[in-house]
Design a protein around this motif. Structure first.
Motif, PDB file in Angstrom:
ATOM      1  N   ASP A 215      22.960  51.084  27.756  1.00 10.84           N
ATOM      2  CA  ASP A 215      24.412  50.464  27.837  1.00 10.84           C
ATOM      3  C   ASP A 215      25.535  50.739  26.657  1.00 10.84           C
ATOM      4  N   PRO A 216      25.964  52.003  26.946  1.00 10.32           N
ATOM      5  CA  PRO A 216      26.833  52.586  25.819  1.00 10.32           C
ATOM      6  C   PRO A 216      28.195  51.665  25.846  1.00 10.32           C
ATOM      7  N   PRO A 217      28.560  51.085  24.551  1.00 11.14           N
ATOM      8  CA  PRO A 217      30.029  50.485  24.413  1.00 11.14           C
ATOM      9  C   PRO A 217      31.077  51.535  24.812  1.00 11.14           C
ATOM     10  N   LYS A 218      31.842  51.076  25.499  1.00 15.19           N
ATOM     11  CA  LYS A 218      32.833  51.932  25.830  1.00 15.19           C
ATOM     12  C   LYS A 218      33.818  52.191  24.746  1.00 15.19           C
ATOM     13  N   VAL A 219      34.160  51.485  23.789  1.00 17.06           N
ATOM     14  CA  VAL A 219      34.948  51.501  22.959  1.00 17.06           C
ATOM     15  C   VAL A 219      34.798  52.786  21.660  1.00 17.06           C
ATOM     16  N   LEU A 220      33.134  53.249  21.785  1.00 15.29           N
ATOM     17  CA  LEU A 220      32.852  54.413  21.162  1.00 15.29           C
ATOM     18  C   LEU A 220      33.311  55.702  21.960  1.00 15.29           C
ATOM     19  N   ALA A 221      33.243  55.651  23.423  1.00 15.06           N
ATOM     20  CA  ALA A 221      33.583  56.694  23.871  1.00 15.06           C
ATOM     21  C   ALA A 221      35.383  56.823  23.909  1.00 15.06           C
ATOM     22  N   ASP A 222      35.705  55.696  23.791  1.00 16.64           N
ATOM     23  CA  ASP A 222      37.323  55.496  23.759  1.00 16.64           C
ATOM     24  C   ASP A 222      37.898  56.367  22.686  1.00 16.64           C
ATOM     25  N   ILE A 223      37.222  56.312  21.451  1.00 16.49           N
ATOM     26  CA  ILE A 223      37.885  56.757  20.360  1.00 16.49           C
ATOM     27  C   ILE A 223      37.647  58.229  20.134  1.00 16.49           C
ATOM     28  N   VAL A 224      36.539  58.701  20.675  1.00 20.74           N
ATOM     29  CA  VAL A 224      36.408  60.168  21.024  1.00 20.74           C
ATOM     30  C   VAL A 224      37.498  60.601  21.880  1.00 20.74           C
ATOM     31  N   GLU A 225      37.871  60.063  22.950  1.00 23.21           N
ATOM     32  CA  GLU A 225      38.794  60.704  23.892  1.00 23.21           C
ATOM     33  C   GLU A 225      39.982  60.442  23.235  1.00 23.21           C
ATOM     34  N   SER A 226      40.402  59.322  22.495  1.00 21.73           N
ATOM     35  CA  SER A 226      41.637  59.091  21.833  1.00 21.73           C
ATOM     36  C   SER A 226      41.934  60.209  20.870  1.00 21.73           C
TER      37      SER A 226
END
Length: 335
Positions: A215-226
């Protein structure tokens, strides 16, 4: 977030800056020790809610305190820090380190700062959400273009899952862990760090893309995309410059040979091929688990209390591996 009482200062304080008041140089512990006991128990985040209620009735909070507290009691400001506050600007490493990681220097530093600001950081702060939206769209287009040119003979039915595997939440969260990007994020949500630690721990068991087993935390993916979105805007919408940054971050890329199917689909396919009947037993509400029965025999079990889908995928994967091992043994014995 912090709150301050002292010489007419009753407004929220963010990172040692009191909005509408003066800066306190005394520690919360020392100030509270010297204040009246009833005042210690009163000072809390609930002070803001009380202030709002009093203003509705035309009673400013400062006037109420003036009537209740002597000037001696308010001589020294009292600062109380919210237990949920998990970071401040002073404790964060420089964003120049991020520029070194991604190999890009920002002309507009505010874009980089925004890319690493979570909505929990301050009330009505300019968070990364808009840049994440841009980065998500740009990244999908960049990966589509790259795969279209790299695999000219690959049909859309294969291109689509290949693109998804390279830009989904788990893949991007792994990128964030690899470069330790969360430590640069300005936020006031302690759960984010806890979730990231749990995900990081799970990676030792699943070193490669798990396809739904963690279960990957969405915030980690978010900061890569941002971050990608910020580069795109700062580079005057240059797809080539943005791709150079994204390409390095996403290494190693997932190739067609590495693509795997969802655990449930894999289990169903192998059972159909072997003419086996599959049945899932849902115990998630009681135990956080699923059980898989194949021809009425227990062949797999998966547990994950935080999310039902993960428990189901783990049970299917466990059953698939058990059946695959059995088939392999039967084939070797037959030979």
């Amino acid at each position: 977030m912090k709150y301050c009482i002292g010489e007419r200062n009753y407004l929220p304080q963010y990172n040692n800056k009191i909005i509408g008041g003066r800066l306190s140089h005394r520690s919360a512990k020392a100030a509270m020790a010297s204040s009246p006991s009833w005042l210690q128990s009163f000072v809390s985040p609930g002070l803001i809610a009380l202030s709002k209620r009093l203003r509705i009735h035309g009673l400013p909070l400062v006037n109420v305190f003036n009537d209740m507290i002597s000037k001696d009691d308010l001589r020294s400001p009292i600062v109380v820090e919210d237990d949920d506050a998990s970071c401040s600007m002073e404790s964060l490493p420089s964003l120049e380190e991020v520029e070194k990681i991604i190999g890009y220097s920002f002309k507009n530093q505010s874009l980089l700062q925004q890319a690493f600001t979570h909505q929990s950081y301050q009330h009505k702060c300019e968070s990364y959400e808009r840049l994440e939206f841009v980065g998500d769209s740009v990244l999908n287009l960049l990966i589509t273009r790259q795969q279209f040119n790299m695999y000219p003979n690959l049909p859309p039915g294969m291109l689509s899952p290949l693109r998804s595997a390279n830009v989904d939440t788990e893949k991007l969260a792994r990128v964030a862990i690899k470069y330790d990007l969360l430590k640069y994020l300005r936020h006031n949500n302690r759960k984010l760090s806890q979730q990231a630690k749990g995900f990081h721990k799970a990676l030792s068991k699943y070193p490669f893309h798990s396809y739904g087993l963690i279960d990957p935390p969405k915030v980690l993916a978010d900061i890569v995309e941002s971050t990608i979105g910020a580069v795109y805007i700062d580079s005057n919408s240059s797809m080539d410059i943005t791709w150079e940054v994204a390409k390095d971050l996403l290494q190693p890329m997932i190739t067609p040979e590495m693509i795997q199917e969802n655990p449930i689909k894999k289990l169903q396919e192998i059972c159909q091929k072997q003419r086996l009947k599959v049945r899932f037993k849902d115990l998630w509400l009681k135990k956080g688990t699923f059980e898989v029965y194949v021809d009425d025999q227990l062949r797999g079990k998966g547990e994950y209390r935080a999310k039902k889908e993960i428990a189901l995928n783990r049970a299917a994967n466990d059953a698939y591996n058990d059946i695959a091992r059995s088939i392999c043994i039967e084939n070797e014995t037959g030979k």
